[in-house]
Design a protein around this motif. Structure first.
Motif, PDB file in Angstrom:
ATOM      1  N   LEU A  32      45.608  27.986  33.819  1.00 12.68           N
ATOM      2  CA  LEU A  32      46.015  29.170  34.445  1.00 12.68           C
ATOM      3  C   LEU A  32      45.727  29.670  35.687  1.00 12.68           C
ATOM      4  O   LEU A  32      44.831  29.029  36.296  1.00 12.68           O
ATOM      5  N   PHE A  33      46.356  30.558  36.326  1.00  7.95           N
ATOM      6  CA  PHE A  33      45.890  31.041  37.555  1.00  7.95           C
ATOM      7  C   PHE A  33      46.362  32.463  37.855  1.00  7.95           C
ATOM      8  O   PHE A  33      47.484  32.948  37.400  1.00  7.95           O
ATOM      9  N   ILE A  34      46.059  32.908  38.918  1.00 12.99           N
ATOM     10  CA  ILE A  34      46.447  34.213  39.397  1.00 12.99           C
ATOM     11  C   ILE A  34      47.747  34.182  40.175  1.00 12.99           C
ATOM     12  O   ILE A  34      47.980  33.484  41.189  1.00 12.99           O
ATOM     13  N   ASP A  35      48.722  34.750  39.553  1.00 16.39           N
ATOM     14  CA  ASP A  35      49.988  34.793  40.414  1.00 16.39           C
ATOM     15  C   ASP A  35      49.993  36.077  41.282  1.00 16.39           C
ATOM     16  O   ASP A  35      50.042  37.283  40.782  1.00 16.39           O
ATOM     17  N   PRO A  36      50.085  35.765  42.670  1.00 16.61           N
ATOM     18  CA  PRO A  36      50.136  37.172  43.657  1.00 16.61           C
ATOM     19  C   PRO A  36      51.214  38.203  43.187  1.00 16.61           C
ATOM     20  O   PRO A  36      51.099  39.429  43.616  1.00 16.61           O
ATOM     21  N   PHE A  37      52.391  37.767  42.857  1.00 15.57           N
ATOM     22  CA  PHE A  37      53.403  38.492  42.474  1.00 15.57           C
ATOM     23  C   PHE A  37      53.272  39.530  41.544  1.00 15.57           C
ATOM     24  O   PHE A  37      53.763  40.657  41.490  1.00 15.57           O
ATOM     25  N   LEU A  38      52.383  39.017  40.508  1.00 17.86           N
ATOM     26  CA  LEU A  38      51.974  40.132  39.338  1.00 17.86           C
ATOM     27  C   LEU A  38      50.983  41.217  39.990  1.00 17.86           C
ATOM     28  O   LEU A  38      51.103  42.187  39.496  1.00 17.86           O
ATOM     29  N   LEU A  39      50.592  41.050  41.087  1.00 19.74           N
ATOM     30  CA  LEU A  39      49.620  42.111  41.847  1.00 19.74           C
ATOM     31  C   LEU A  39      50.757  42.977  42.352  1.00 19.74           C
ATOM     32  O   LEU A  39      50.833  44.156  42.414  1.00 19.74           O
ATOM     33  N   GLY A 142      51.412  23.585  46.972  1.00 18.92           N
ATOM     34  CA  GLY A 142      51.755  23.932  45.746  1.00 18.92           C
ATOM     35  C   GLY A 142      51.082  25.024  45.132  1.00 18.92           C
ATOM     36  O   GLY A 142      50.179  25.891  45.804  1.00 18.92           O
ATOM     37  N   LYS A 143      51.215  25.271  43.677  1.00 18.94           N
ATOM     38  CA  LYS A 143      50.498  26.331  42.939  1.00 18.94           C
ATOM     39  C   LYS A 143      49.169  26.754  43.066  1.00 18.94           C
ATOM     40  O   LYS A 143      48.512  27.522  43.130  1.00 18.94           O
ATOM     41  N   ASP A 144      48.361  25.296  43.102  1.00 13.87           N
ATOM     42  CA  ASP A 144      47.053  25.260  43.252  1.00 13.87           C
ATOM     43  C   ASP A 144      46.640  25.906  44.614  1.00 13.87           C
ATOM     44  O   ASP A 144      45.477  26.527  44.637  1.00 13.87           O
ATOM     45  N   ASN A 145      47.161  25.649  45.470  1.00 13.99           N
ATOM     46  CA  ASN A 145      46.837  25.971  47.131  1.00 13.99           C
ATOM     47  C   ASN A 145      47.008  27.735  47.151  1.00 13.99           C
ATOM     48  O   ASN A 145      46.095  28.294  47.404  1.00 13.99           O
ATOM     49  N   ILE A 146      48.021  28.050  46.422  1.00 22.21           N
ATOM     50  CA  ILE A 146      48.323  29.425  46.526  1.00 22.21           C
ATOM     51  C   ILE A 146      47.603  30.129  45.576  1.00 22.21           C
ATOM     52  O   ILE A 146      46.969  31.199  45.857  1.00 22.21           O
ATOM     53  N   SER A 147      47.121  29.553  44.552  1.00 26.69           N
ATOM     54  CA  SER A 147      46.210  30.111  43.460  1.00 26.69           C
ATOM     55  C   SER A 147      44.834  30.360  44.138  1.00 26.69           C
ATOM     56  O   SER A 147      43.947  31.078  44.037  1.00 26.69           O
ATOM     57  N   ASP A 148      44.100  29.197  44.845  1.00 29.35           N
ATOM     58  CA  ASP A 148      42.939  29.142  45.402  1.00 29.35           C
ATOM     59  C   ASP A 148      43.078  29.993  46.503  1.00 29.35           C
ATOM     60  O   ASP A 148      41.613  30.876  46.779  1.00 29.35           O
ATOM     61  N   PHE A 149      44.062  30.349  47.510  1.00 25.82           N
ATOM     62  CA  PHE A 149      44.029  31.301  48.367  1.00 25.82           C
ATOM     63  C   PHE A 149      43.950  32.765  47.681  1.00 25.82           C
ATOM     64  O   PHE A 149      43.251  33.524  48.163  1.00 25.82           O
ATOM     65  N   THR A 150      44.748  33.011  46.981  1.00 28.12           N
ATOM     66  CA  THR A 150      44.929  34.443  45.963  1.00 28.12           C
ATOM     67  C   THR A 150      43.651  34.675  45.592  1.00 28.12           C
ATOM     68  O   THR A 150      42.927  35.775  45.585  1.00 28.12           O
ATOM     69  N   THR A 151      42.903  33.806  44.800  1.00 31.45           N
ATOM     70  CA  THR A 151      41.653  33.855  44.040  1.00 31.45           C
ATOM     71  C   THR A 151      40.461  34.405  45.300  1.00 31.45           C
ATOM     72  O   THR A 151      39.585  35.340  44.885  1.00 31.45           O
ATOM     73  N   ASN A 152      40.449  33.472  46.376  1.00 30.15           N
ATOM     74  CA  ASN A 152      39.518  33.956  47.412  1.00 30.15           C
ATOM     75  C   ASN A 152      39.832  35.148  47.768  1.00 30.15           C
ATOM     76  O   ASN A 152      38.761  36.103  48.344  1.00 30.15           O
ATOM     77  N   LEU A 153      40.962  35.526  48.073  1.00 33.50           N
ATOM     78  CA  LEU A 153      41.359  36.755  48.582  1.00 33.50           C
ATOM     79  C   LEU A 153      41.127  37.981  47.740  1.00 33.50           C
ATOM     80  O   LEU A 153      40.981  39.455  48.198  1.00 33.50           O
ATOM     81  N   THR A 154      40.953  37.869  46.612  1.00 34.00           N
ATOM     82  CA  THR A 154      40.683  39.075  45.376  1.00 34.00           C
ATOM     83  C   THR A 154      39.432  39.054  44.821  1.00 34.00           C
ATOM     84  O   THR A 154      39.118  39.475  43.999  1.00 34.00           O
ATOM     85  N   LYS A 155      38.550  38.085  45.600  1.00 34.40           N
ATOM     86  CA  LYS A 155      37.325  37.677  44.715  1.00 34.40           C
ATOM     87  C   LYS A 155      36.643  38.970  44.725  1.00 34.40           C
ATOM     88  O   LYS A 155      35.742  39.217  43.707  1.00 34.40           O
ATOM     89  N   GLU A 156      36.400  39.911  45.638  1.00 37.41           N
ATOM     90  CA  GLU A 156      35.419  41.090  45.547  1.00 37.41           C
ATOM     91  C   GLU A 156      36.038  41.841  44.255  1.00 37.41           C
ATOM     92  O   GLU A 156      34.798  42.291  43.791  1.00 37.41           O
ATOM     93  N   TYR A 157      37.406  41.984  44.152  1.00 41.85           N
ATOM     94  CA  TYR A 157      37.728  42.671  43.188  1.00 41.85           C
ATOM     95  C   TYR A 157      37.309  42.109  41.588  1.00 41.85           C
ATOM     96  O   TYR A 157      36.782  42.684  40.864  1.00 41.85           O
ATOM     97  N   ILE A 214      47.135  39.491  35.117  1.00 35.35           N
ATOM     98  CA  ILE A 214      47.735  38.832  36.532  1.00 35.35           C
ATOM     99  C   ILE A 214      47.469  37.392  36.498  1.00 35.35           C
ATOM    100  O   ILE A 214      47.753  36.992  37.541  1.00 35.35           O
ATOM    101  N   LEU A 215      47.726  36.834  35.344  1.00 36.90           N
ATOM    102  CA  LEU A 215      47.493  35.335  34.938  1.00 36.90           C
ATOM    103  C   LEU A 215      48.820  34.686  34.902  1.00 36.90           C
ATOM    104  O   LEU A 215      49.462  35.611  34.017  1.00 36.90           O
ATOM    105  N   THR A 216      49.090  33.501  34.980  1.00 33.54           N
ATOM    106  CA  THR A 216      50.292  32.959  34.384  1.00 33.54           C
ATOM    107  C   THR A 216      49.803  31.500  34.494  1.00 33.54           C
ATOM    108  O   THR A 216      48.882  30.979  34.855  1.00 33.54           O
ATOM    109  N   LYS A 217      50.910  30.441  34.049  1.00 30.79           N
ATOM    110  CA  LYS A 217      50.795  29.027  33.899  1.00 30.79           C
ATOM    111  C   LYS A 217      51.985  28.416  34.531  1.00 30.79           C
ATOM    112  O   LYS A 217      53.097  29.039  34.558  1.00 30.79           O
TER     113      LYS A 217
END
Length: 490
Positions: A32-39, A142-157, A214-217
């Motif tokens: 699973l990973f965070i999809d920024p579109f769901l935000l 790919g999705k892993d790069n987007i996921s890592d970037f999104t997770t780091n940018l939302t880490k505080e939340y 906020i998760l998808t696969k």
């Protein structure tokens, strides 16, 4: 038996469900990973705020790219992030460790920021800009790069979300104050800053919870596969007829002329589409506009995907472990060698699947699992109670094997899990594990093949006979086909 967050931290699963967090496995990453579109598409103010924060950071990066970011120290400071492994999501080959965002990604993104995000903050066609655009423009992002970037940018939340739950529902003996690195970005100092939190603590590391909604696969809602697959219809919907003509004309020129009476290969078409998109980035904007118009679709599909993961890797695994495996000898085996333990457990698993309704584990919505990655995760989650070191192997020179079970360097067994439907099964059986044995300095290997119907069984049997290995005890076939209940059997 401890597999999930609620098991290790003595939390009622219903309490975690009510909070809205996913009950992660603390044995292995789940896909699973965070999809920024769901935000972006959420009606929750806090999620929209997170998406705005991502856009704000992209705006900062674009301004620096336009000024000419070439210094590697700047790229490392602003683009490079380690994977946030503490959320236990992703595609890690073992445990929860991933590669994160490296220098190659940083250089690629920095050099294309002015093209990919040319209308950042001045959008006319789309409602907003989206981080996912970089994955549409650049092959290899790919999705892993987007996921890592999104997770780091939302880490505080995510850290605040986890701390709130932990302080209310977890015993303080299982918590620890942690100074977490790279939590928020200070735009005045232009650097990432640390922050202290009280968090669940296990295996010498903290744990992060993530909201399920906020998760998808599989893929982000905005993804390159959809863009390239719907290329023709997206371009046909572009209102500017001159632009449409130029796009299709360029696309046709990029397609190589196929041999007589033949069509272009899918690879040739995909490459031509990619070249056309690079020449006409406006295509991406019209594709995203189409995606933005279906926010509810994104939400519903992601919810279904998350529920699938819950069904396979939580509900069905829990039933298998608690109702079937724990009542057998599966967790009591203590032979002298890793080979004996591995083979014995595979044999118990075979009996459970074939004779005690364990086959149900491998079905979702009455359809069989068709991804070997899922089969391997299931195996990892059920094996956790062993006193052996059970890990997916890192690359030792010739590629990763599914699992290595070891107790010391000289007591190691390699285990390959394959589906009978695998088109390269014969090649694998013939060469792959033997190569791994040499690379890993072990003579012990077990091949486990799962099949779902008589056709797949016949295929495997034929391959084994052709290779003259149909009588080998280290090749185990498991029948995961649907079984008729005893009450209905004639």
């Amino acid at each position: 038996m401890k597999i999930y967050f609620t098991d290790f931290f003595n939390v009622d699963p219903l309490v975690l469900e009510e909070y809205g967090a996913f009950n992660i496995s603390l044995i292995n990453d789940l896909p699973l990973f965070i999809d920024p579109f769901l935000l972006f598409g959420s009606k929750k103010d806090e999620y929209q705020g997170l998406h705005n924060g991502i856009i704000e950071y992209l705006t900062f990066l674009k301004s620096k790219a336009e000024a000419g970011v070439s210094n590697i120290s700047q790229i490392k400071s602003w683009y490079l992030f380690s994977e946030v492994k503490q959320n236990w999501f992703g595609y890690s080959m073992v445990g929860n460790g991933g590669s994160g965002l490296g220098e190659k990604f940083g250089r690629a993104m920095s050099s294309t920021m002015h093209i990919v995000f040319d209308d950042l903050g001045k959008e006319r066609i789309t409602q907003s800009s989206h981080l996912e655009k970089v994955g549409l423009f650049e092959i290899g992002v790919g999705k892993d790069n987007i996921s890592d970037f999104t997770t780091n940018l939302t880490k505080e939340y995510l850290l605040e979300y986890t701390e709130k739950f932990a302080l209310e529902h977890i015993d303080e003996s299982l918590l620890k104050k942690i100074n977490v690195d790279k939590v928020y970005f200070d735009y005045r100092l232009e650097r990432w800053m640390p922050k202290e939190y009280t968090l669940p603590y296990l295996f010498k590391d903290f744990v992060i919870l993530t909201p399920k909604d906020i998760l998808t696969k599989d893929d982000n809602w905005i993804n390159a596969n959809d863009l390239r697959g719907d290329f023709i219809s997206i371009c046909n919907a572009i209102p500017n007829d001159q632009l449409r003509h130029e796009i299709f004309n360029y696309f046709q020129h990029k397609l190589p002329r196929p041999p007589k009476n033949k069509q272009n290969s899918q690879k040739e078409i995909s490459l031509a589409v990619h070249e056309t998109i690079k020449q006409f980035p406006e295509i991406i904007k019209y594709y995203i506009q189409k995606k933005e118009e279906n926010k509810e679709g994104a939400k519903n599909i992601s919810q279904q995907r998350v529920e699938e993961i819950e069904t396979i890797f939580i509900f069905q695994i829990t039933q298998l472990v608690e109702k079937l495996l724990s009542d057998s000898e599966f967790y009591k085996i203590r032979p002298d060698t890793s080979y004996e333990e591995a083979l014995k457990r595979v044999e118990y698993l075979k009996d459970i699947i074939e004779n005690k309704d364990g086959y149900r584990l491998f079905y979702i919505d009455q359809k069989p699992i068709k991804r070997e990655e899922d089969l391997q995760i299931i195996y990892r989650l059920t094996w956790f109670a062993s006193n052996y070191d059970v890990n997916r192997e890192v690359n030792n020179g010739r590629g990763p094997v599914d699992y290595a079970v070891s107790k010391g360097a000289k007591n190691k067994t390699l285990i390959e899990f394959k589906l009978a439907s695998n088109s390269k099964l014969k090649q694998n059986l013939e060469k792959q594990v033997e190569i791994y044995e040499k690379a890993n300095n072990t003579q012990n290997s077990i091949k486990v093949i799962l099949y779902f119907d008589s056709g797949e069984f016949e295929k495997v049997s034929k391959i084994l006979k052709e290779l003259k290995i149909d009588d080998k005890p280290n090749i185990v076939l498991i029948d995961a086909g649907r079984k008729i209940s005893a009450s209905n059997a004639k």
